[in-house]
Design a protein around this motif. Structure first.
Motif, PDB file in Angstrom:
ATOM      1  N   HIS A   1       0.839  -1.198   0.000  1.00  0.00           N
ATOM      2  CA  HIS A   1       0.000   0.000   0.000  1.00  0.00           C
ATOM      3  C   HIS A   1       0.877   1.252   0.000  1.00  0.00           C
ATOM      4  O   HIS A   1       0.497   2.273  -0.540  1.00  0.00           O
ATOM      5  CB  HIS A   1      -0.920   0.018   1.224  1.00  0.00           C
ATOM      6  CG  HIS A   1      -1.876  -1.125   1.252  1.00  0.00           C
ATOM      7  ND1 HIS A   1      -2.784  -1.302   2.261  1.00  0.00           N
ATOM      8  CD2 HIS A   1      -2.072  -2.171   0.409  1.00  0.00           C
ATOM      9  CE1 HIS A   1      -3.499  -2.397   2.046  1.00  0.00           C
ATOM     10  NE2 HIS A   1      -3.082  -2.938   0.933  1.00  0.00           N
TER      11      HIS A   1
ATOM     12  N   ALA B   1      -4.723   4.689   7.228  1.00  0.00           N
ATOM     13  CA  ALA B   1      -5.999   4.618   6.509  1.00  0.00           C
ATOM     14  C   ALA B   1      -6.314   3.172   6.113  1.00  0.00           C
ATOM     15  O   ALA B   1      -7.446   2.704   6.290  1.00  0.00           O
ATOM     16  CB  ALA B   1      -5.956   5.524   5.280  1.00  0.00           C
ATOM     17  N   SER B   2      -5.322   2.456   5.593  1.00  0.00           N
ATOM     18  CA  SER B   2      -5.532   1.070   5.163  1.00  0.00           C
ATOM     19  C   SER B   2      -5.882   0.170   6.335  1.00  0.00           C
ATOM     20  O   SER B   2      -6.828  -0.624   6.270  1.00  0.00           O
ATOM     21  CB  SER B   2      -4.271   0.526   4.480  1.00  0.00           C
ATOM     22  OG  SER B   2      -4.008   1.210   3.281  1.00  0.00           O
TER      23      SER B   2
ATOM     24  N   THR C   1      -7.048   0.939   9.289  1.00  0.00           N
ATOM     25  CA  THR C   1      -8.351   1.284   9.858  1.00  0.00           C
ATOM     26  C   THR C   1      -9.459   0.615   9.050  1.00  0.00           C
ATOM     27  O   THR C   1     -10.375   0.000   9.607  1.00  0.00           O
ATOM     28  CB  THR C   1      -8.551   2.808   9.873  1.00  0.00           C
ATOM     29  OG1 THR C   1      -7.533   3.407  10.687  1.00  0.00           O
ATOM     30  CG2 THR C   1      -9.927   3.192  10.410  1.00  0.00           C
ATOM     31  N   GLU C   2      -9.349   0.716   7.722  1.00  0.00           N
ATOM     32  CA  GLU C   2     -10.347   0.099   6.852  1.00  0.00           C
ATOM     33  C   GLU C   2     -10.355  -1.423   7.015  1.00  0.00           C
ATOM     34  O   GLU C   2     -11.417  -2.048   7.079  1.00  0.00           O
ATOM     35  CB  GLU C   2     -10.066   0.473   5.398  1.00  0.00           C
ATOM     36  CG  GLU C   2     -11.110  -0.043   4.430  1.00  0.00           C
ATOM     37  CD  GLU C   2     -10.860   0.401   3.002  1.00  0.00           C
ATOM     38  OE1 GLU C   2     -11.264  -0.366   2.092  1.00  0.00           O
ATOM     39  OE2 GLU C   2     -10.282   1.465   2.774  1.00  0.00           O
TER      40      GLU C   2
ATOM     41  N   HIS D   1     -12.030  -2.461  10.296  1.00  0.00           N
ATOM     42  CA  HIS D   1     -13.495  -2.355  10.188  1.00  0.00           C
ATOM     43  C   HIS D   1     -14.053  -3.487   9.330  1.00  0.00           C
ATOM     44  O   HIS D   1     -15.090  -4.060   9.659  1.00  0.00           O
ATOM     45  CB  HIS D   1     -13.897  -1.012   9.595  1.00  0.00           C
ATOM     46  CG  HIS D   1     -13.713   0.124  10.537  1.00  0.00           C
ATOM     47  ND1 HIS D   1     -13.896   1.436  10.179  1.00  0.00           N
ATOM     48  CD2 HIS D   1     -13.340   0.170  11.838  1.00  0.00           C
ATOM     49  CE1 HIS D   1     -13.654   2.221  11.210  1.00  0.00           C
ATOM     50  NE2 HIS D   1     -13.311   1.472  12.223  1.00  0.00           N
ATOM     51  N   TRP D   2     -13.367  -3.789   8.230  1.00  0.00           N
ATOM     52  CA  TRP D   2     -13.807  -4.853   7.325  1.00  0.00           C
ATOM     53  C   TRP D   2     -13.829  -6.206   8.042  1.00  0.00           C
ATOM     54  O   TRP D   2     -14.751  -6.993   7.873  1.00  0.00           O
ATOM     55  CB  TRP D   2     -12.884  -4.879   6.102  1.00  0.00           C
ATOM     56  CG  TRP D   2     -13.070  -6.061   5.205  1.00  0.00           C
ATOM     57  CD1 TRP D   2     -14.136  -6.304   4.367  1.00  0.00           C
ATOM     58  CD2 TRP D   2     -12.166  -7.164   5.035  1.00  0.00           C
ATOM     59  NE1 TRP D   2     -13.934  -7.497   3.697  1.00  0.00           N
ATOM     60  CE2 TRP D   2     -12.738  -8.036   4.083  1.00  0.00           C
ATOM     61  CE3 TRP D   2     -10.934  -7.490   5.588  1.00  0.00           C
ATOM     62  CZ2 TRP D   2     -12.123  -9.213   3.686  1.00  0.00           C
ATOM     63  CZ3 TRP D   2     -10.317  -8.664   5.182  1.00  0.00           C
ATOM     64  CH2 TRP D   2     -10.907  -9.511   4.248  1.00  0.00           C
TER      65      TRP D   2
END
Length: 183
Positions: free
Chosen positions: A109, A134-135, A137-138, A141-142
């Protein structure tokens, strides 16, 4: 909320089924193949970050380079620990960690950076940390409740990446703008 399974005989019988899957049981709620793919992307990210920080550590020059280089080295070591932790989780899930150098930067990333200017090195490292934040965190959540163990791994990495970003921001705030040149 789903009812809790209290029948220990059923739990024991399920535990014996597909024993070769190790920790991946019927209770695992995520797509294990996709999770391993995402873990391998994060592994590539951490390896690229380790390499970038190492390069910056060895090539940092100038009046203010010593404390900045020390920060680069500390971050490189922590990024390597992140990579190790991700590789361990991939193996736990029955996958294979992908260390292939031919595809490393394509899967990462974050980008590799070869800046020669001290200020630019810090800025590029800060950008990479922000990308990881950002990655991750996503990803956390995923994963949600589908794979709480992997989610916690990413949450732990996320906390350290946020510390790195804060360290780098602090360096930028303390360094005189004209100090970034080589020499």
């Amino acid at each position: 909320m789903a009812e809790f399974l209290t029948d220990i005989e059923t739990i024991r019988a399920r535990a014996r089924q597909e024993i070769e899957k190790g920790p991946v049981t019927d209770a695992y709620g995520a797509d294990v193949g996709r999770v391993i793919q995402v873990l391998n992307e994060a592994l590539a990210t951490e390896i690229v970050c380790t390499l970038r920080y190492k390069r910056h550590y060895y090539t940092a020059t100038g009046l203010y380079s010593e404390p900045v280089a020390a920060e680069f080295l500390e971050h490189a070591q922590e990024e390597q620990l992140h990579a190790d932790r991700l590789a361990q989780r991939i193996v736990q899930l029955g996958g294979e960690p992908d260390f292939n150098p031919d595809t490393l930067t394509k899967r990462s990333h974050a980008q590799y950076d070869a800046s020669a200017d001290l200020i630019e090195m810090i800025k590029e490292d800060l950008v990479a940390e922000r990308v990881a934040i950002a990655s991750y965190t996503e990803i956390a959540h995923w994963l949600g409740q589908g794979d709480p163990t992997t989610r916690r791994v990413f949450e732990d990495l996320l906390a350290q990446e946020e510390e790195h970003a804060d360290d780098l921001r602090g360096l930028l705030e303390r360094l005189p703008r004209a100090s970034g040149g080589r020499g």
